[in-house]
Scaffold this active site. Structure first.
Site, PDB file in Angstrom:
ATOM      1  N   HIS A 155       0.979  10.784   8.232  1.00  6.39           N
ATOM      2  CA  HIS A 155       2.137  10.439   9.065  1.00  6.39           C
ATOM      3  C   HIS A 155       3.216  11.507   8.905  1.00  6.39           C
ATOM      4  O   HIS A 155       3.175  12.324   7.989  1.00  6.39           O
ATOM      5  CB  HIS A 155       2.705   9.065   8.672  1.00  6.39           C
ATOM      6  CG  HIS A 155       1.871   7.920   9.176  1.00  6.39           C
ATOM      7  ND1 HIS A 155       0.816   7.412   8.458  1.00  6.39           N
ATOM      8  CD2 HIS A 155       1.922   7.203  10.331  1.00  6.39           C
ATOM      9  CE1 HIS A 155       0.251   6.425   9.148  1.00  6.39           C
ATOM     10  NE2 HIS A 155       0.908   6.282  10.288  1.00  6.39           N
ATOM     11  N   LYS A 159       8.468   9.119   7.268  1.00  2.00           N
ATOM     12  CA  LYS A 159       7.953   7.777   6.955  1.00  2.00           C
ATOM     13  C   LYS A 159       8.255   7.457   5.494  1.00  2.00           C
ATOM     14  O   LYS A 159       8.018   8.262   4.600  1.00  2.00           O
ATOM     15  CB  LYS A 159       6.444   7.712   7.225  1.00  2.00           C
ATOM     16  CG  LYS A 159       5.882   6.306   7.047  1.00  2.00           C
ATOM     17  CD  LYS A 159       4.489   6.188   7.644  1.00  2.00           C
ATOM     18  CE  LYS A 159       3.850   4.842   7.364  1.00  2.00           C
ATOM     19  NZ  LYS A 159       4.537   3.730   8.008  1.00  2.00           N
TER      20      LYS A 159
END
Ligand code: NAD
Length: 269
Positions: A155, A159
């Site tokens: 990600h 995040k």
């Protein structure tokens, strides 16, 4: 036309959901709202979502919006979801809930609402991810203990949590396929001298880099070969499309607590 209200309509997912509802031939946007102090209150929900005017103003009352809707799609925050569930149970409105980070008490409340209204809840509404979960469970069962399973998720660098909720569900799917306890099998990264891999281990690895929207790989390696099942999300519109698909499905259902696998007709163990 099915009347659909969008909670958190000024948010990233809310705007994607407004676009998906407005563009859907069977759905009409009945209401859109956000929290009382949001600067977008009073704006047209369609214009806010980057479309032409939808002639639905972003309001600030969940009760008023739910009263006008047959189905509400909610991707907001846990406290907001709890209030929405209460109003929906009062009016008999069906719910599609994508909000993540709910406590076990909040999830129990959502499940209980399924005794009165139809609720579809999923931590990932992407059709592809739901297929990945099902395929990974099936592959883990067929390949058996001769094949090691590992999960790699990637990600963007903003995040905050790891591993992703989607990776946790992937872990549970693989563990179910192998007949293992996901908590006891999970090994989060390896460092130092972890020793030789145990047969029942399922490694979970989190990559954080750049602007990756979301990537999940279920890797199975056995003697002389390996399989990788990989899902890549290119845009958050996939979650909105999945939620809208759930909305058209839920209209025909009795009260109950459903998952995206029910919407897609996927059978799990
Ligand atoms: P966001 O912060 O851009 O949007 C959230 C919106 O909810 C904001 O506009 C906020 O003002 C609004 N909101 C908060 N409290 C509210 C209240 N009491 N009443 C009305 N509106 C309220 O966040 P986002 O990226 O759109 O994500 C929203 C949620 O959806 C998060 O929980 C996220 O993890 C989840 N999500 C789930 C999936 C899935 O497939 N299940 C996919 C993407 C995001």
């Amino acid at each position: 036309m099915i009347k659909v209200g969008i909670a958190g309509a000024a948010g990233k997912m809310g705007r994607a959901l407004v676009r998906a509802v407005v563009e859907h031939p069977e759905l009409s946007l009945s209401a859109a709202w956000d929290r009382k102090d949001h600067p977008s209150i009073g704006q047209d929900a369609g214009v806010l979502a980057g479309l032409v005017a939808a002639y639905v103003v972003v309001g600030d009352s969940a009760a008023a919006a739910i009263a006008k809707s047959e189905i509400v799609i909610d991707f907001t925050a846990p406290d907001a979801t709890v209030a929405i569930v209460r109003h929906a149970v009062e009016t008999g409105c069906a719910l599609i809930v994508g909000t993540t980070g709910m406590t076990s008490e909040q999830l129990t409340m959502l499940q209980k609402a399924g005794e009165k209204i139809a609720v579809v809840y999923a931590t990932n509404f992407s059709t592809g991810v739901n297929v990945l979960w099902a395929l990974a469970e099936q592959a883990a069962g067929i390949l058996g203990e001769a094949y090691d399973a590992e999960i790699i998720e990637s990600h963007h660098n903003l995040k905050k949590d790891a591993p992703s909720g989607t990776a946790v569900t992937l872990l549970e799917a693989i563990a179910r396929g192998k007949g293992l306890d996901p908590q006891k099998s999970a090994i989060h990264g390896r460092v130092g001298m972890p020793g030789v891999r145990r047969k029942e281990e399922i490694g979970v690895h989190a990559v954080r880099a750049g602007d990756i929207v979301g990537e999940h790989i279920a890797l199975f390696a056995g003697p002389g070969e390996r399989i990788e099942l990989k899902h890549q999300a290119h845009s958050r519109d996939v979650f909105a499309r999945g939620a809208v698909r759930a909305a058209t499905w839920v209209k025909k259902q009795d009260p109950g607590f459903y998952h995206m696998s029910d919407v897609l007709g996927i059978k799990t163990k």
